[in-house]
Design an enzyme around this catalytic site. Structure first.
Site, PDB file in Angstrom:
ATOM      1  N   LYS A   1      37.844-101.039 -29.080  1.00  0.00           N
ATOM      2  CA  LYS A   1      36.523-100.890 -29.692  1.00  0.00           C
ATOM      3  C   LYS A   1      35.677 -99.818 -29.013  1.00  0.00           C
ATOM      4  CE  LYS A   1      36.184-105.359 -31.893  1.00  0.00           C
ATOM      5  NZ  LYS A   1      37.505-105.921 -31.546  1.00  0.00           N
TER       6      LYS A   1
HETATM    7  C1  LIG Z   1      38.295-106.368 -32.581  1.00  0.00           C
HETATM    8  C2  LIG Z   1      39.706-106.577 -32.317  1.00  0.00           C
HETATM    9  C3  LIG Z   1      40.596-106.874 -33.355  1.00  0.00           C
HETATM   10  C4  LIG Z   1      40.136-107.069 -34.778  1.00  0.00           C
HETATM   11  O1  LIG Z   1      39.639-105.906 -35.352  1.00  0.00           O
HETATM   12  P1  LIG Z   1      38.879-106.038 -36.761  1.00  0.00           P
HETATM   13  O2  LIG Z   1      38.404-104.662 -37.021  1.00  0.00           O
HETATM   14  O3  LIG Z   1      37.749-106.998 -36.537  1.00  0.00           O
HETATM   15  O4  LIG Z   1      39.853-106.546 -37.741  1.00  0.00           O
HETATM   16  C5  LIG Z   1      41.929-107.034 -33.068  1.00  0.00           C
HETATM   17  N1  LIG Z   1      42.376-106.904 -31.822  1.00  0.00           N
HETATM   18  C6  LIG Z   1      41.567-106.605 -30.789  1.00  0.00           C
HETATM   19  C7  LIG Z   1      42.142-106.511 -29.433  1.00  0.00           C
HETATM   20  C8  LIG Z   1      40.211-106.432 -31.001  1.00  0.00           C
HETATM   21  O5  LIG Z   1      39.391-106.127 -29.988  1.00  0.00           O
END
Ligand SMILES: *Cc1c(COP(=O)(O)O)cnc(C)c1O
Length: 353
Positions: free
Chosen positions: A112
């Site tokens: 993220k």
């Molecule tokens: C946020 C996250 C997800 C999910 O991503 P989305 O965009 O909400 O579907 C999956 N894996 C990890 C490690 C994340 O940090």
């Protein structure tokens, strides 16, 4: 940028970013989507991640809103704290059939960081122009909060309030937020969240549903409610595609761990722009998405906690963006399904859709 519910006027990129939710409670989508020519894909083929991001984001942001020079600088600054300039792509098997795209080499070690750094810098850029302030309220089950806290740290125009379900996130990630030691980041542990992050998503949605409060507190969101996050995540797909295919036009499959479905939605936008990719939607036992794709039924289940807490989500809200894309940007299809969920607790999609 149009709302998936189609009940408020379209807005420009900066407004979509600063507002988070659309005024009618819908989610913003770029409309119409740019279509990429073969020539354009050819030109992009050899770019590194940073330069590719400038090209891809340039498709979504009018240069009258962010001049190219500024966009380039903002993206460079966002990627500066990363350990590696290009996300590594490592083989998973000996015959070169499966690869893993490592997106987690940013400052808080979650994927993220990439989109969050860009989104918050863009917001700060617009706030500077407007001489304005913003309060970011977001729900996190672990990865979003630290990434937002880090990106927002010491930005004078932004106050950041990451809400997390107390006792339900990893101690390391709680510490990443609570020990950041800057005045404008205030992490809040919320007790009694039986449905974990989904309970917090409801709180956030209700805060945003109160138009007066939202205006008075200058609230916005950096969850993947915010289209800025989703758009930045289209870059991953272009990047991996160009690195891995032998010739343009070949199909590449992505297996995507899906929580709120934002990252997947980024992929679907890239596909709709003309990138020949297909998807495997990976979930854990919180399998709302699996039921949608295998049975055509959207039904909210109760949350089951698992080891993969980042995808312990039972309301994958970016699905409405996906539905909007797949129904040729027809908000009535989205609205009809939302109404069904509200009235009957479930929506059904016909085979064609
Ligand atoms: C946020 C996250 C997800 C999910 O991503 P989305 O965009 O909400 O579907 C999956 N894996 C990890 C490690 C994340 O940090």
């Amino acid at each position: 940028y149009h709302s998936t519910r189609g009940r408020c006027p379209a807005v420009s990129f900066d407004q979509a970013l600063l507002q988070g939710f659309a005024a009618d409670g819908g989610l913003f989508m770029p409309h119409p989507l740019p279509r990429l020519s073969q020539d354009r894909l050819d030109q992009w083929k050899h770019l590194g991640y940073g330069d590719l991001a400038k090209e891809v984001m340039g498709c979504f942001i009018d240069s009258s809103i962010v001049p190219r020079r500024d966009l380039s600088r903002l993206l460079d600054q966002s990627f500066a704290p990363f350990a590696k300039a290009d996300p590594p792509i490592l083989p998973l098997d000996r015959d070169g059939q499966s690869w893993v795209l490592e997106l987690f080499h940013g400052p808080t070690l979650s994927f993220k960081d990439i989109a969050m750094g860009v989104l918050i810098r863009l917001m700060d850029y617009f706030l500077d122009q407007n001489n304005d302030q913003l309060s970011l309220i977001l729900a996190t089950t672990g990865d979003t909060g630290p990434a937002a806290a880090y990106a927002a740290a010491d930005r004078k125009r932004i106050n950041c309030w990451p809400l997390f379900p107390a006792g339900m996130i990893s101690p390391e990630q709680e510490l990443q937020m609570t020990t950041i030691g800057v005045e404008n980041v205030s992490p809040v542990g919320v007790r009694g969240c039986r449905n974990g992050g989904d309970d917090l998503d409801r709180v956030v949605a209700r805060l945003f549903g109160n138009a007066q409060l939202r205006k008075r507190l200058k609230l916005s969101s950096v969850n993947s409610i915010n289209i800025g996050r989703v758009l930045m995540q289209t870059v991953h797909y272009f990047y991996a595609y160009f690195r891995l295919v032998r010739r343009l036009g070949e199909t590449l499959y992505f297996s995507i761990p899906a929580g709120a479905f934002g990252n997947f939605c980024g992929g679907e936008i890239a596909r709709s722009m003309g990138l020949p990719i297909r998807f495997i939607c990976a979930t854990n036992k919180n399998n709302t998405l699996h039921r949608i794709f295998s049975e055509g039924i959207f039904e909210k289940m109760s949350l089951q906690r698992s080891l993969s807490s980042a995808i312990d989500i039972v309301v994958p809200y970016n699905f409405w963006r996906f539905l909007y894309l797949r129904s040729n940007a027809d908000p009535e299809i989205v609205n009809r399904s939302l109404r069904e969920v509200e009235q009957r607790g479930r929506a059904r999609f016909d085979d064609e859709l």
